[in-house]
Design an enzyme around this catalytic site. Structure first.
Site, PDB file in Angstrom:
ATOM      1  N   ASN A   1     -48.644  89.181 -55.269  1.00 49.43           N
ATOM      2  CA  ASN A   1     -48.906  88.458 -56.460  1.00 49.43           C
ATOM      3  C   ASN A   1     -49.849  89.482 -56.024  1.00 49.43           C
ATOM      4  OD1 ASN A   1     -48.751  85.339 -57.306  1.00 49.43           O
ATOM      5  ND2 ASN A   1     -48.196  85.261 -54.913  1.00 49.43           N
TER       6      ASN A   1
ATOM      7  N   ARG B   1     -66.611  83.671 -37.676  1.00 50.91           N
ATOM      8  CA  ARG B   1     -66.285  83.400 -38.947  1.00 50.91           C
ATOM      9  C   ARG B   1     -67.631  83.886 -40.171  1.00 50.91           C
ATOM     10  NH1 ARG B   1     -61.173  80.928 -39.766  1.00 50.91           N
ATOM     11  NH2 ARG B   1     -60.651  79.940 -38.821  1.00 50.91           N
TER      12      ARG B   1
ATOM     13  N   HIS C   1     -51.522  78.774 -54.281  1.00 57.57           N
ATOM     14  CA  HIS C   1     -50.296  78.322 -53.614  1.00 57.57           C
ATOM     15  C   HIS C   1     -48.932  78.127 -53.910  1.00 57.57           C
ATOM     16  CE1 HIS C   1     -49.781  75.664 -49.435  1.00 57.57           C
ATOM     17  NE2 HIS C   1     -49.276  74.440 -50.245  1.00 57.57           N
TER      18      HIS C   1
ATOM     19  N   ALA D   1     -41.979  82.583 -59.940  1.00 60.22           N
ATOM     20  CA  ALA D   1     -42.837  82.388 -60.874  1.00 60.22           C
ATOM     21  C   ALA D   1     -44.706  81.730 -60.593  1.00 60.22           C
ATOM     22  CB  ALA D   1     -43.162  80.288 -60.721  1.00 60.22           C
TER      23      ALA D   1
HETATM   24  C1  GAR Z   1     -47.534  83.321 -51.893  1.00 57.80           C
HETATM   25  O1  GAR Z   1     -46.497  82.927 -51.883  1.00 57.80           O
HETATM   26  C2  GAR Z   1     -48.867  82.727 -52.073  1.00 57.80           C
HETATM   27  O2  GAR Z   1     -48.253  81.546 -52.838  1.00 57.80           O
HETATM   28  C3  GAR Z   1     -49.044  81.984 -50.164  1.00 57.80           C
HETATM   29  O3  GAR Z   1     -48.773  82.779 -49.445  1.00 57.80           O
HETATM   30  C4  GAR Z   1     -47.982  83.912 -49.872  1.00 57.80           C
HETATM   31  C5  GAR Z   1     -48.265  85.433 -50.279  1.00 57.80           C
HETATM   32  O4  GAR Z   1     -47.522  86.366 -51.193  1.00 57.80           O
HETATM   33  N1  GAR Z   1     -49.988  81.389 -49.844  1.00 57.80           N
HETATM   34  C6  GAR Z   1     -50.383  80.730 -49.700  1.00 57.80           C
HETATM   35  O5  GAR Z   1     -49.409  80.272 -48.683  1.00 57.80           O
HETATM   36  C7  GAR Z   1     -51.732  80.201 -49.053  1.00 57.80           C
HETATM   37  N2  GAR Z   1     -52.195  78.839 -48.377  1.00 57.80           N
HETATM   38  P1  GAR Z   1     -47.046  87.508 -51.431  1.00 57.80           P
HETATM   39  O6  GAR Z   1     -48.781  88.424 -50.229  1.00 57.80           O
HETATM   40  O7  GAR Z   1     -46.552  88.373 -51.436  1.00 57.80           O
HETATM   41  O8  GAR Z   1     -48.842  87.550 -52.676  1.00 57.80           O
END
Ligand code: GAR
Length: 224
Positions: free
Chosen positions: A16, A67, A111, A175
């Site tokens: 992303n 944190r 998400h 998507a």
């Molecule tokens: C993506 O599918 C994103 O939507 C999800 O982690 C993946 C990261 O992929 N995020 C969550 O689940 C947040 N709750 P990427 O590192 O290839 O972008």
């Protein structure tokens, strides 16, 4: 046009993040990616960002006692780079209310489900277990509760009868790669206003039809 300065938070492969970087290369895109920060030093996304010549920082959360200490350095790294908007892109670390408040309405998350359904982990398997027919992805403004906050944009994706979690994740990810650049463009160009904790899309002259049409990708009922 002055582009909004964006920091991206990642934890892993960063696909992303890559879609946002690619989109931001267009001269008329309203945002530029100025820094990528990962809480995992081995994140592939950090190497991709480096290849694009983008400042990239590893802040290993395991090196911090709390944190709050981790988030103090995270916030400072964003401030040091004059970041105006933060995009969580596969950033798998819960953030405290203190950090979320500092970036109120200036932090986005993606998400892989149609929120508010299927928050949390193992989204696609849970979608399949429930027999859901349409799933998708959501870009929203970040609030303290995990995967919650005003929804900016959503894309719908068909669940096929022979899908498994991996095949579904792949189609949803495709998507995601279209949706996130669109949603960031809406926020960066000032077209998103939050009213009663709902994100409303509007342009200077009131709501823009063409912007709204871009928000939902309806699934096709027949094969392409
Ligand atoms: C993506 O599918 C994103 O939507 C999800 O982690 C993946 C990261 O992929 N995020 C969550 O689940 C947040 N709750 P990427 O590192 O290839 O972008």
């Amino acid at each position: 046009m002055k582009k909004k300065r964006v920091g991206i938070l990642i934890s892993g492969r960063g696909s992303n993040m890559s879609s946002l970087i690619e989109a931001s290369k267009a001269s008329d895109y309203p945002a530029e990616i100025v820094v990528v920060i990962s809480n995992r030093p081995d994140a592939e996304g950090l190497r991709i960002a480096a290849r694009h010549g983008i400042k990239n920082i590893a802040l290993d959360h395991r090196a911090y006692k709390s944190r709050e200490d981790f988030e103090k350095d995270l916030h400072q790294a964003l401030i040091d780079t004059d970041v105006e908007l933060v995009c969580n892109a596969g950033f798998m670390r819960l953030l405290t209310a203190g950090f979320v408040e500092k970036w109120h309405n200036r932090q986005l998350n993606i998400h892989p489900s149609l929120l508010p359904s299927f928050k949390g982990l193992h989204t696609h398997q849970r979608v399949l277990d429930e027999g859901v027919k349409i799933t998708g992805c959501t870009v929203h403004l970040v609030r303290t509760d995990m995967d919650s906050g005003p929804i900016i944009a959503q894309a719908a994706v068909h669940v096929e009868p022979d899908d498994n979690a991996d095949s579904l994740a792949l189609r949803v990810l495709q998507a995601e790669h279209k949706l996130y650049p669109l949603a960031l463009a809406l926020v960066a160009s000032g077209k998103v206003v939050v009213k009663n904790e709902k994100a409303v899309i509007c342009s200077q002259n009131g709501p823009s039809r063409s912007d709204e049409q871009h928000i939902l990708y309806a699934p096709s009922l027949s094969p392409e």
